[in-house]
Motif scaffolding. Structure first.
Motif, PDB file in Angstrom:
ATOM      1  N   UNK A 301       0.846  -1.194   0.000  1.00  0.00           N
ATOM      2  CA  UNK A 301       0.000   0.000   0.000  1.00  0.00           C
ATOM      3  C   UNK A 301       0.877   1.238   0.000  1.00  0.00           C
ATOM      4  N   UNK A 302       0.598   2.179  -0.876  1.00  0.00           N
ATOM      5  CA  UNK A 302       1.356   3.427  -0.892  1.00  0.00           C
ATOM      6  C   UNK A 302       0.387   4.586  -1.046  1.00  0.00           C
ATOM      7  N   UNK A 303       0.970   5.790  -1.190  1.00  0.00           N
ATOM      8  CA  UNK A 303       0.158   6.998  -1.440  1.00  0.00           C
ATOM      9  C   UNK A 303      -0.933   7.166  -0.382  1.00  0.00           C
ATOM     10  N   UNK A 304      -0.512   7.048   0.861  1.00  0.00           N
ATOM     11  CA  UNK A 304      -1.444   7.251   1.951  1.00  0.00           C
ATOM     12  C   UNK A 304      -2.546   6.224   2.007  1.00  0.00           C
ATOM     13  N   UNK A 307      -3.260   3.675  -3.050  1.00  0.00           N
ATOM     14  CA  UNK A 307      -2.755   2.893  -4.174  1.00  0.00           C
ATOM     15  C   UNK A 307      -2.166   1.600  -3.655  1.00  0.00           C
ATOM     16  N   UNK A 341      10.537 -10.699   8.082  1.00  0.00           N
ATOM     17  CA  UNK A 341      10.537  -9.622   9.084  1.00  0.00           C
ATOM     18  C   UNK A 341      10.305 -10.146  10.498  1.00  0.00           C
ATOM     19  N   UNK A 386       8.614  -7.867   3.344  1.00  0.00           N
ATOM     20  CA  UNK A 386      10.031  -7.708   3.011  1.00  0.00           C
ATOM     21  C   UNK A 386      10.848  -8.888   3.508  1.00  0.00           C
TER      22      UNK A 386
ATOM     23  N   UNK B  50       7.255  12.179  -1.096  1.00  0.00           N
ATOM     24  CA  UNK B  50       5.824  11.936  -0.963  1.00  0.00           C
ATOM     25  C   UNK B  50       5.139  13.243  -1.324  1.00  0.00           C
ATOM     26  N   UNK B  52       2.065  13.300  -3.264  1.00  0.00           N
ATOM     27  CA  UNK B  52       0.736  13.015  -3.775  1.00  0.00           C
ATOM     28  C   UNK B  52       0.775  12.215  -5.051  1.00  0.00           C
ATOM     29  N   UNK B  53       1.853  12.325  -5.821  1.00  0.00           N
ATOM     30  CA  UNK B  53       2.003  11.574  -7.072  1.00  0.00           C
ATOM     31  C   UNK B  53       3.030  10.469  -6.917  1.00  0.00           C
ATOM     32  N   UNK B  54       4.132  10.780  -6.268  1.00  0.00           N
ATOM     33  CA  UNK B  54       5.171   9.771  -6.040  1.00  0.00           C
ATOM     34  C   UNK B  54       5.325   9.540  -4.535  1.00  0.00           C
ATOM     35  N   UNK B  55       5.504   8.276  -4.196  1.00  0.00           N
ATOM     36  CA  UNK B  55       5.701   7.905  -2.798  1.00  0.00           C
ATOM     37  C   UNK B  55       6.968   7.054  -2.744  1.00  0.00           C
ATOM     38  N   UNK B  57       9.033   3.782  -0.840  1.00  0.00           N
ATOM     39  CA  UNK B  57       9.063   2.607   0.024  1.00  0.00           C
ATOM     40  C   UNK B  57      10.504   2.435   0.484  1.00  0.00           C
ATOM     41  N   UNK B 110      10.474  -2.688   6.494  1.00  0.00           N
ATOM     42  CA  UNK B 110      10.112  -1.744   5.441  1.00  0.00           C
ATOM     43  C   UNK B 110       9.044  -0.809   5.961  1.00  0.00           C
ATOM     44  N   UNK B 112       6.485   2.745   4.297  1.00  0.00           N
ATOM     45  CA  UNK B 112       6.189   3.650   3.202  1.00  0.00           C
ATOM     46  C   UNK B 112       6.212   5.069   3.756  1.00  0.00           C
ATOM     47  N   UNK B 114       4.685   7.795   3.097  1.00  0.00           N
ATOM     48  CA  UNK B 114       3.407   8.468   3.346  1.00  0.00           C
ATOM     49  C   UNK B 114       2.642   7.861   4.515  1.00  0.00           C
ATOM     50  N   UNK B 115       2.944   6.621   4.866  1.00  0.00           N
ATOM     51  CA  UNK B 115       2.172   5.913   5.888  1.00  0.00           C
ATOM     52  C   UNK B 115       2.952   5.725   7.182  1.00  0.00           C
ATOM     53  N   UNK B 117       5.044   3.652   9.935  1.00  0.00           N
ATOM     54  CA  UNK B 117       4.763   2.300  10.440  1.00  0.00           C
ATOM     55  C   UNK B 117       4.493   2.419  11.922  1.00  0.00           C
ATOM     56  N   UNK B 171      12.428   2.568  -3.004  1.00  0.00           N
ATOM     57  CA  UNK B 171      11.677   2.401  -4.247  1.00  0.00           C
ATOM     58  C   UNK B 171      10.737   3.585  -4.385  1.00  0.00           C
ATOM     59  N   UNK B 173       7.685   5.108  -6.134  1.00  0.00           N
ATOM     60  CA  UNK B 173       6.532   4.565  -6.872  1.00  0.00           C
ATOM     61  C   UNK B 173       5.564   5.671  -7.209  1.00  0.00           C
ATOM     62  N   UNK B 174       5.158   5.695  -8.478  1.00  0.00           N
ATOM     63  CA  UNK B 174       4.193   6.691  -8.944  1.00  0.00           C
ATOM     64  C   UNK B 174       2.774   6.174  -8.765  1.00  0.00           C
ATOM     65  N   UNK B 175       1.836   7.079  -8.817  1.00  0.00           N
ATOM     66  CA  UNK B 175       0.423   6.693  -8.702  1.00  0.00           C
ATOM     67  C   UNK B 175       0.024   5.764  -9.840  1.00  0.00           C
TER      68      UNK B 175
END
Lengths: 444, 425
Positions: A301-304, A307, A341, A386, B50, B52-55, B57, B110, B112, B114-115, B117, B171, B173-175
């Motif tokens: 999951x990415x982009x908040x 996605x 992990x 991972x 980050x 909004x378009x690229x994030x 990992x 790992x 992300x 934008x998120x 952990x 990494x 990553x684009x939308x």
């Protein structure tokens, strides 16, 4: 500073360097295999040409090579064809899915050749021209019965970059006498013996294989150490490979650095190149390779959270030892140690000859999709996204049988030519002593 | 003739010795160098996004058989005013956020950007994004973040520890799903150090002075962490060159205005207005650089003036310079003064180029990553980009004997010591 001839400069500098090292005034530190430093041997582990999209989307590889030093250098390169072919199927070069038995069966200007194949495509039910074979056929290869290699050489002027497409090669170098642009101070890509520099295209299409470039003396084209004191004469060549796929409006690209084997400074100029070991001419290949990977079919999951993408990973291995003189295939057995992990540990192994490209989940299962969901490299088994994979080549009786590798990830993607988008990275390397490896090249 | 031979030998040795004297102490390629493929005690991810378009990992692994602690710093280098491009009047904000990471032996982890952990006993034991031993609370970055991530191996009391057990990958990553990936740059630590470092002001002053002259094998054992590279070696394709591969593979590569005052389809450069470039499937490369020296204790970003010497395939040479204030992330044609940009195909005339990036005298070093973008062109516009990140090569080190560029030629300069000052625990 005027450019001295390579031989004289090298003799003078090496003589004094040796004296100073003995006196303890200059400390030559040990260097290692690296893909972020120039080297005296460059290895591009993975080159793909598939113009008609037989084995995947239409693909070509753009190769870059640079002389990083302020001296004229030369390189002798070996293009190793590791494409597998069907034992019972031939298809036309200009009509990939048309089976044939002779050139007359093909459309105009087409040739009837053994069909390229992959074990994965066959396992997934592909037909001829799509990576598969006719019923009863076996996908033979790579490097069977012998290593199919072609070689070429080039002379590069000071700090000169060049690039070429693997499909076409480069027949006219920028700084040749025929080129009206010329180069500063009359420098030329023509060899000291008058031979033109030329890079040939790959031997067939589809093609999958590797490229090895060895720094040689621009005077007599024998293997040599580097010429640049700024990096301890470790080598002057650096390179990159970009694998590009395209169809219609969709494009995908992934890029990696060529792996450089640094010269130790000792090189007797013969055709047996000692890589590591007790009397190395080049620093040894890594004892262990470490790959940080996402487990196959992990969804990330990415982009908040807006996605989600799923991913698989391919590894490509080529052996450090290679007999390009007699074209005998060399290989290795690789031991894999996998951590997730939760620090849970699993292991497996594979063997290969000459070249190995494999999706992680196919390492411990059959090629193709069957069995992937029970592979130790699959998210379905591991439960975490991972992992860390440590890869150790098993030494042979006389050589270490070490390998170099490149890692590629394939993510689900709406803008990729085949629904995937890719990224390539160089793998981590752990050095270690051993018996060494040997690259044997054909005499000039 | 017999008498001449030893004289000739001595003459040769003497001449060469004189020629080599300035090189004594010059750093050669060594295991002390920064690396993208060996574990280290400090790892740097130069490009974390980050927006909004690229994030991004992030993956980090403990490659040792012992527990590992790391102290990590996000550095947000987004411009102060996000509505305008970065520049001298709109500098990077340099906001730093730090957090701790704990990894068990050989454990990968790992998250992300934008998120982040978050520790959660239930989700950690359930297959999914959060499964695995928790590395600790990792905060998400705010949308609009562009900057770097730096992780430093520490002991249980949060003091720097030179254990060389960290490796990492990022990494982007684009939308749309497009991805590109690079290895973190690792600084080796002197694990066998017994002497004290005279260049350090205290235990939280991490000095980047580990070279063959200061390591425990061949040096005086006073070096701490890898010295920053003296020169970055950067192979790239010239900016806005037409991709030679995409069109040949059958993709759309109709001509569009790549540069100039007009957009849309075109037939010649003049169709695109002043400074116009008309072409299909243009290639663009973005360069990201961060200074090696940083002061997190006093919130002082590093600043390095760097010089570029660009050579094309004809070995013709052009140069430019710029300053990396905290962070630089620009397409090549935005680097240096506008007009006659030395990175562009229009100026260089060849597809490939080789750029040597060298800090100015008395400036510390920089590290970075490059990213290449390719796209099809159709209906007067560019299609979605395919990105491919790759590492820069390095040469020499900034501590032993730096070089600088004079009239396009490398000349020796005094060594420079980089420092990373971390907050007191």
């Amino acid at each position: 500073m005027s450019t001295m001839t390579g031989n004289l400069r090298r003799m003078v500098l090496l003589g004094v360097v040796g004296a100073l090292v003995a006196a303890g005034a200059v400390k030559l530190a040990r260097a290692d295999v690296a893909s972020d430093k120039p080297g005296a041997i460059l290895i591009y582990p993975k080159i793909i040409v598939d113009s008609n999209g037989v084995l995947g989307p239409p693909t070509d590889t753009e190769l870059q090579l640079t002389n990083t030093s302020n001296s004229v250098v030369a390189a002798q390169c070996f293009l190793v064809d590791s494409t597998s072919h069907c034992s019972n199927t031939k298809t036309c070069t200009n009509a990939a899915t048309t089976t044939c038995s002779s050139n007359s069966d093909c459309p105009a200007d087409g040739s009837c050749v053994a069909t390229a194949c992959t074990l994965e495509a066959i396992a997934n039910g592909a037909g001829p021209g799509e990576g598969g074979c006719l019923t009863g056929g076996i996908c033979v290869g790579p490097c069977s019965p012998k290593v199919a290699e072609v070689d070429f050489r080039m002379t590069l002027t000071k700090r000169q970059p060049i690039s070429w497409k693997a499909s076409e090669g480069l027949l006219n170098f920028p700084c040749t006498s025929q080129n009206p642009g010329g180069c500063p101070s009359g420098q030329s890509n023509t060899g000291s013996d008058g031979s033109p520099s030329a890079i040939r295209g790959v031997q067939e299409d589809p093609f999958i294989g590797e490229l090895k470039c060895i720094e040689v003396s621009p005077g007599d084209f024998t293997p040599t150490s580097g010429q640049d004191p700024a990096n301890g004469f470790a080598g002057d060549l650096k390179g990159e490979a970009t694998i590009v796929s395209a169809a219609g409006t969709r494009v995908d690209a992934r890029k990696y650095n060529a792996v450089g084997l640094q010269s130790t400074g000792a090189n007797n100029g013969d055709d047996t190149l000692l890589v590591g070991g007790p009397t190395p001419e080049y620093n040894g290949c890594p004892k262990v390779l470490i790959v940080d990977n996402m487990f196959d079919n992990a969804t990330v999951e990415t982009h908040g959270g807006n996605s989600v993408g799923s991913v698989t990973t391919n590894l490509t291995f080529v052996p450090c030892s290679e007999d390009l003189a007699t074209q005998s295939a060399t290989g290795a057995t690789l031991q894999f140690l996998v951590f997730n992990e939760f620090e849970q540990r699993f292991s497996t192994s594979i063997g290969f000859a000459c070249f190995k490209e494999v999706q992680l989940s196919d390492i411990d299962s059959r090629p193709g999709l069957f069995g992937n969901n029970v592979s130790i490299f699959n998210y379905a088994v591991q439960g975490t996204l991972a992992g860390q994979t440590r890869i150790r080549p098993v030494p042979g009786a006389n050589t270490d049988n070490r390998v170099v590798a490149v890692s590629e990830e394939f993510w689900s993607c709406s803008t990729g030519p085949d629904g995937t988008c890719s990224a390539a990275t160089n793998v981590n390397l752990v050095p270690g002593t051993g018996n060494g490896d040997v690259i044997t090249i054909a005499p000039e | 003739m017999r008498m001449l031979r030893p004289i000739r030998i001595l003459w040769t040795l003497g001449l060469a010795a004189v020629g080599l004297l300035p090189l004594v102490g010059v750093a050669s390629a060594s295991v002390d160098d920064v690396s993208i493929e060996r574990s280290g005690s400090i790892i740097v991810f130069p490009k974390v996004i980050w927006d909004g378009t690229r994030d991004t990992i992030i993956r980090i692994t403990n490659t040792s058989n012992s527990m590992l602690h790391a102290h990590c710093f996000y550095v947000n280098a987004a411009p102060l005013n996000p509505l305008f491009p970065p520049g001298p009047t709109n500098p990077p904000q340099w906001n730093e956020t730090d957090f701790d990471v704990w990894l068990t032996r050989q454990q990968p982890t790992h998250w992300v950007a934008s998120l982040g952990r978050f520790p959660n006993a239930i989700s950690e034991m359930t297959a999914g994004d959060n499964a695995g031993f928790s590395p600790g609370l990792i905060p998400p970055v705010q949308e609009g973040f562009i900057g770097e991530l730096k992780c430093i191996q520490v002991d249980a009391s949060d003091m720097p520890l030179r254990g060389n057990a960290l490796k990492g990958e990022a990494t982007l990553r684009s939308l749309s799903g497009d991805v590109s990936e690079y290895n973190a740059v690792a600084f080796q630590g002197n694990t066998d150090m017994t002497a004290s470092d005279p260049r350090s002001s205290g235990p939280t002053d991490l000095v980047l002075d580990l070279t063959p002259s200061t390591d425990s094998i061949s040096g005086d054992d006073t070096g701490q962490y890898s010295a920053c590279p003296d020169t970055l070696l950067f192979d790239h394709l010239t900016q806005d060159a037409s991709d030679p591969v995409i069109g040949q593979l059958g993709a759309d590569c109709s001509s569009i205005c790549i540069a100039g005052t007009r957009e849309g389809p075109c037939e010649s450069d003049s169709d695109c207005g002043p400074g116009g470039v008309c072409g299909g499937c243009p290639i663009s490369t973005e360069l990201t650089l961060v200074p090696c020296s940083e002061n997190f204790e006093n919130q002082l970003p590093g600043s390095v003036t760097i010089q570029f010497v660009v050579r094309n395939e004809f070995e013709q040479k052009l140069s430019t310079s710029t300053t990396v204030s905290c962070f630089l992330n620009l397409p090549l044609d935005a680097i240096g003064a506008p007009g006659n940009n030395p990175f562009t195909f229009a100026v260089q005339g060849t597809l490939s180029a080789y750029t040597r990036i060298t800090p100015a005298p008395d400036n510390g070093g920089v590290i970075g990553v490059a990213e290449e973008f390719r796209s099809a062109t159709f209906e007067g516009t560019r299609g979605p980009s395919a990105a491919a990140a790759y590492a820069l090569h390095t040469e020499g080190n900034r501590f032993d004997a730096a070089t600088t560029v004079l009239n396009g030629n490398n000349v020796p300069a005094a060594g420079v010591t980089d420092h990373i000052i971390v907050p007191q625990p």
